[in-house]
Design a protein around this motif. Structure first.
Motif, PDB file in Angstrom:
ATOM      1  N   VAL A   1       8.889   4.452  -5.563  1.00 24.27           N
ATOM      2  CA  VAL A   1       8.795   5.101  -3.989  1.00 24.27           C
ATOM      3  C   VAL A   1       9.198   6.684  -4.542  1.00 24.27           C
ATOM      4  CG1 VAL A   1       9.692   5.343  -1.885  1.00 24.27           C
ATOM      5  CG2 VAL A   1      10.000   3.244  -2.947  1.00 24.27           C
TER       6      VAL A   1
ATOM      7  N   HIS B   1       6.281  11.068   4.872  1.00 18.96           N
ATOM      8  CA  HIS B   1       7.415  11.705   3.675  1.00 18.96           C
ATOM      9  C   HIS B   1       7.303  10.681   2.406  1.00 18.96           C
ATOM     10  CE1 HIS B   1       9.003  14.046   6.675  1.00 18.96           C
ATOM     11  NE2 HIS B   1       9.292  13.166   7.416  1.00 18.96           N
ATOM     12  N   ALA B   2       6.894   9.790   2.342  1.00 20.79           N
ATOM     13  CA  ALA B   2       7.018   8.873   1.006  1.00 20.79           C
ATOM     14  C   ALA B   2       5.780   8.170   0.766  1.00 20.79           C
ATOM     15  CB  ALA B   2       8.265   7.732   1.248  1.00 20.79           C
TER      16      ALA B   2
ATOM     17  N   PRO C   1       8.856  10.871  -2.948  1.00 18.17           N
ATOM     18  CA  PRO C   1       8.780  11.648  -1.814  1.00 18.17           C
ATOM     19  C   PRO C   1       7.643  12.447  -2.179  1.00 18.17           C
ATOM     20  CG  PRO C   1      10.213  12.663  -3.266  1.00 18.17           C
ATOM     21  CD  PRO C   1       9.985  11.360  -3.915  1.00 18.17           C
ATOM     22  N   LYS C   2       6.809  12.859  -1.029  1.00 18.67           N
ATOM     23  CA  LYS C   2       5.486  13.610  -0.717  1.00 18.67           C
ATOM     24  C   LYS C   2       5.879  15.279  -1.271  1.00 18.67           C
ATOM     25  CE  LYS C   2       2.540  10.731   1.533  1.00 18.67           C
ATOM     26  NZ  LYS C   2       1.578  10.549   2.515  1.00 18.67           N
TER      27      LYS C   2
ATOM     28  N   PHE D   1      12.437   9.624   3.765  1.00 17.68           N
ATOM     29  CA  PHE D   1      12.550   9.081   2.285  1.00 17.68           C
ATOM     30  C   PHE D   1      13.359   7.932   2.100  1.00 17.68           C
ATOM     31  CE2 PHE D   1      13.658   8.697  -2.049  1.00 17.68           C
ATOM     32  CZ  PHE D   1      12.481   8.601  -2.774  1.00 17.68           C
TER      33      PHE D   1
ATOM     34  N   HIS E   1      11.798   9.859  -8.161  1.00 15.49           N
ATOM     35  CA  HIS E   1      11.169   8.408  -7.874  1.00 15.49           C
ATOM     36  C   HIS E   1      12.315   7.585  -7.996  1.00 15.49           C
ATOM     37  CE1 HIS E   1      10.590   9.025 -12.187  1.00 15.49           C
ATOM     38  NE2 HIS E   1      10.568   7.992 -12.428  1.00 15.49           N
TER      39      HIS E   1
ATOM     40  N   ALA F   1       4.567   4.691  -1.852  1.00 17.46           N
ATOM     41  CA  ALA F   1       5.310   3.597  -2.636  1.00 17.46           C
ATOM     42  C   ALA F   1       4.129   2.939  -3.230  1.00 17.46           C
ATOM     43  CB  ALA F   1       6.233   2.711  -1.743  1.00 17.46           C
TER      44      ALA F   1
ATOM     45  N   GLU G   1      12.870  15.062   5.693  1.00 18.61           N
ATOM     46  CA  GLU G   1      12.232  14.667   4.472  1.00 18.61           C
ATOM     47  C   GLU G   1      13.230  13.623   3.973  1.00 18.61           C
ATOM     48  OE1 GLU G   1       9.770  17.590   1.875  1.00 18.61           O
ATOM     49  OE2 GLU G   1      11.575  18.688   2.431  1.00 18.61           O
TER      50      GLU G   1
ATOM     51  N   GLU H   1       2.744   3.957   2.895  1.00 20.52           N
ATOM     52  CA  GLU H   1       2.612   5.458   2.702  1.00 20.52           C
ATOM     53  C   GLU H   1       2.946   5.930   4.154  1.00 20.52           C
ATOM     54  OE1 GLU H   1      -0.412   9.015   1.651  1.00 20.52           O
ATOM     55  OE2 GLU H   1      -1.070   6.909   1.560  1.00 20.52           O
TER      56      GLU H   1
END
Length: 125
Positions: A50, A33-34, A52-53, A74, A110, A36, A70, A30
Motif C-alpha cells: 500500500v 490518497h492510496a 500513498p500517492k 492512507f 510503502h 494497493a 493524506e 485505489e
C-alpha cells in the motif's frame, strides 16, 4: 540495496513509475490518497503493498510533511484493504521499513500487508 530515508524523493523509483502508469501492477485498491497492489515477490499467501500517492520517501517523511487528509486517507485505506481481503480475523501484519537498517529497498513510503497464514514471531534473530 537499502535506501537512506533522509535522501530527497527520487521520482524515478519503481512505485512512482507505477503511480504514473509506466509500469503495470495488479491493483487491489485505489482512491485519491492510496494505491494497493500485489507484491511481485510475495512473502506470505497475501502480500499487498500500500503506497500513498504523494512523493514521500518514508513513514518519517510522510508523518512530517503529508496533510492531515493524506495521512487519514492512507491509514483508512490500509484498514479498508485488510477488511476487504478478509484479513482482520484471524489477523494480519503491517510492516513499513524506514532507512538502511530496516532494509528499505524502494525510496517511496510503502506498507506491506501480510496475511493468509500464521506469520510467526515478529523478528527472527
Amino acid at each position: 540495496m537499502a535506501i537512506d530515508a533522509t535522501l530527497p524523493y527520487d521520482d524515478g523509483n519503481i512505485f512512482a513509475r507505477i503511480l504514473r502508469g509506466e509500469l503495470p501492477a495488479k491493483t487491489v485498491y485505489e482512491d485519491e490518497h492510496a494505491l494497493a497492489f500485489h507484491d511481485i515477490n510475495p512473502q506470505a499467501p497475501t502480500h499487498i503493498l500500500v503506497i500513498p500517492k504523494g512523493a514521500y520517501v518514508s513513514w518519517d517523511d510522510f508523518s512530517a510533511r503529508a496533510s492531515d487528509a493524506e495521512i487519514a486517507g492512507f491509514v483508512r485505506a490500509v484498514g479498508k484493504i485488510a477488511r476487504d481481503l478478509g484479513l482482520v480475523e484471524p489477523g494480519y501484519r503491517l510492516l513499513a521499513n524506514v532507512g538502511p537498517d530496516s532494509g528499505q529497498e524502494v525510496p517511496h513510503l510503502h506498507v506491506h500487508l501480510f496475511g493468509g497464514h500464521g506469520l510467526g514471531p515478529m523478528l527472527v534473530r
